[in-house]
Design a protein around this motif. Structure first.
Motif, mmCIF file in Angstrom:
data_model
loop_
_atom_site.group_PDB
_atom_site.id
_atom_site.type_symbol
_atom_site.label_atom_id
_atom_site.label_comp_id
_atom_site.label_asym_id
_atom_site.label_seq_id
_atom_site.Cartn_x
_atom_site.Cartn_y
_atom_site.Cartn_z
ATOM 1 N N GLY A 30 123.954 80.795 58.077
ATOM 2 C CA GLY A 30 123.812 82.144 57.530
ATOM 3 C C GLY A 30 122.964 82.156 56.283
ATOM 4 N N PHE A 74 104.338 76.704 57.099
ATOM 5 C CA PHE A 74 105.271 77.097 56.045
ATOM 6 C C PHE A 74 106.260 75.982 55.753
ATOM 7 N N VAL A 124 107.176 84.704 47.971
ATOM 8 C CA VAL A 124 107.584 86.096 48.173
ATOM 9 C C VAL A 124 107.519 86.901 46.877
ATOM 10 N N ASP B 39 105.303 91.463 50.446
ATOM 11 C CA ASP B 39 104.266 90.842 49.621
ATOM 12 C C ASP B 39 104.457 91.141 48.136
ATOM 13 N N GLY B 40 105.717 91.279 47.702
ATOM 14 C CA GLY B 40 105.996 91.516 46.291
ATOM 15 C C GLY B 40 105.946 92.977 45.889
ATOM 16 N N PRO B 77 108.300 82.760 64.033
ATOM 17 C CA PRO B 77 108.828 81.763 64.968
ATOM 18 C C PRO B 77 110.203 81.201 64.582
ATOM 19 N N ASP B 78 110.518 81.148 63.291
ATOM 20 C CA ASP B 78 111.758 80.449 62.906
ATOM 21 C C ASP B 78 113.014 81.312 63.019
ATOM 22 N N ILE B 80 114.811 82.793 60.973
ATOM 23 C CA ILE B 80 115.862 82.544 59.983
ATOM 24 C C ILE B 80 116.442 83.863 59.474
ATOM 25 N N ASN B 83 118.816 85.445 61.955
ATOM 26 C CA ASN B 83 120.113 84.774 62.022
ATOM 27 C C ASN B 83 120.933 84.952 60.745
ATOM 28 N N HIS B 84 120.285 85.474 59.722
ATOM 29 C CA HIS B 84 120.964 85.656 58.446
ATOM 30 C C HIS B 84 122.075 86.692 58.594
ATOM 31 N N ILE B 94 117.990 89.369 52.231
ATOM 32 C CA ILE B 94 117.512 88.671 53.421
ATOM 33 C C ILE B 94 116.021 88.484 53.211
ATOM 34 N N ILE B 95 115.543 87.277 53.406
ATOM 35 C CA ILE B 95 114.131 87.031 53.153
ATOM 36 C C ILE B 95 113.461 86.458 54.384
ATOM 37 N N LEU B 97 110.361 84.677 55.129
ATOM 38 C CA LEU B 97 109.259 84.018 54.420
ATOM 39 C C LEU B 97 107.907 84.147 55.111
ATOM 40 N N PRO B 98 107.824 83.952 56.437
ATOM 41 C CA PRO B 98 106.500 84.029 57.057
ATOM 42 C C PRO B 98 105.829 85.382 56.850
ATOM 43 N N GLN B 100 106.751 87.503 54.413
ATOM 44 C CA GLN B 100 106.949 87.852 53.005
ATOM 45 C C GLN B 100 107.682 89.175 52.840
ATOM 46 N N VAL B 102 111.187 91.019 51.913
ATOM 47 C CA VAL B 102 112.441 90.792 51.212
ATOM 48 C C VAL B 102 113.286 92.050 51.305
#
Lengths: 164, 118
Positions: A30, A74, A124, B39-40, B77-78, B80, B83-84, B94-95, B97-98, B100, B102
């Motif tokens: 998680g 990444f 980010v 992207d911020g 692809p990941d 993440i 699944n968070h 929740i972030i 990353l690929p 960007q 948030v």
């Protein structure tokens, strides 16, 4: 010294196999970034039995290869930041001679997560990623301790082997 | 394990506990909002009590329901972020990353917003 390249190849292969086994573990916590770090077992052993230069080279080679095979660009950037910071801290602590393998591996696990978190913050452009810090600190501590304990046992049993 | 190892472990745990306590007490009492940034830069702010689906470009989809926000879909692809677990407390995020992206829960009191852009 003549077998150095051969041993380096063996260690690289071992580290890659551990990276592969890691991808087979399907558990999601998680929170991103929590994993056992099996490959660090090899890094810690190499750090103890040869020197930090060898361990650093192995760590970088392992991360780039594993990144291309199992991850993406990444994951390479994050892993590199974590891996290099972690190795730098482990090498310094080992030099100070005040900690056992377990302690050094714990510090390594924690720093691995801190390094990745710093890159994530830069990518980010938000400090919100820091929300994960406590969880990642504790996770790095636990996984580092497990890896360190195993590395200690392995080092005890391969005492008579020379890797130079 | 040496004594120094235990001191090191204790110190790291203490740091984690302090940060955790800080995060816990920082929780505002105001309305909980979901802020999404790409992207911020802030993409939009949404009410956590309103059930809704938010499309972020063509890369991500966030769903807000039962007072919690989760990443329903992402093209990375990941996976993440998908699944968070769902986030609902102030500061949780929740972030992805690929991409960007948030997704952060913020308190309306703390951020000093006087209007919610929907």
């Amino acid at each position: 010294m003549k077998n150095r390249a051969a041993y380096f190849g063996v260690f690289t292969a071992l580290a890659l196999i551990f990276s592969y086994i890691e991808t087979l573990i399907p558990i999601q916590f998680g929170v991103p970034g929590i994993k056992l770090g099996l490959a660090n077992l090899i890094i810690v052993i190499v750090l103890y039995r040869t020197d930090w230069r060898e361990a650093l080279l192995l760590s970088v080679v392992r991360i780039i290869l594993a990144g291309f095979i199992f991850g993406n660009l990444f994951s390479i950037v994050y892993s590199l930041a974590g891996g290099i910071l972690s190795l730098a801290v482990m090498a310094l602590l080992k030099k100070s001679d005040r900690f056992s393998v377990t302690g050094i591996s714990m510090a390594g696990g924690v720093c691995h997560n801190i390094g990745q978190l710093i890159v994530a913050m830069i990518v980010v452009e938000t400090y919100q990623v820091g929300y994960y810090l406590p969880v990642l600190l504790v996770a790095g501590l636990i996984t580092g301790a497990v890896i360190g304990a195993v590395a200690g046992e392995v080092l005890k049993r391969i005492r008579n082997l020379s890797f130079q | 394990m040496k004594r120094n190892d235990l001191i090191l472990a204790g110190a790291i745990l203490a740091v984690a506990a302090v940060i955790l306590a800080f995060q816990f007490f920082r929780q505002g009492n105001g309305e909980q909002l979901v802020e999404i940034s790409v992207d911020g830069e802030v993409f939009g702010t949404y009410d956590l009590t309103d059930d809704q689906t938010i499309k972020i470009g063509n890369t991500n989809r966030v769903v807000i329901e039962d007072g919690a926000a989760r990443m329903e879909w992402a093209d990375c692809p990941d996976q993440i972020c998908v699944n968070h677990r769902a986030v609902s407390k102030n500061g949780e995020s929740i972030i992805c990353l690929p991409n960007q992206v948030v997704v952060t829960v913020v308190s309306s009191e703390e951020s000093g917003l006087d209007a919610v852009a929907q």
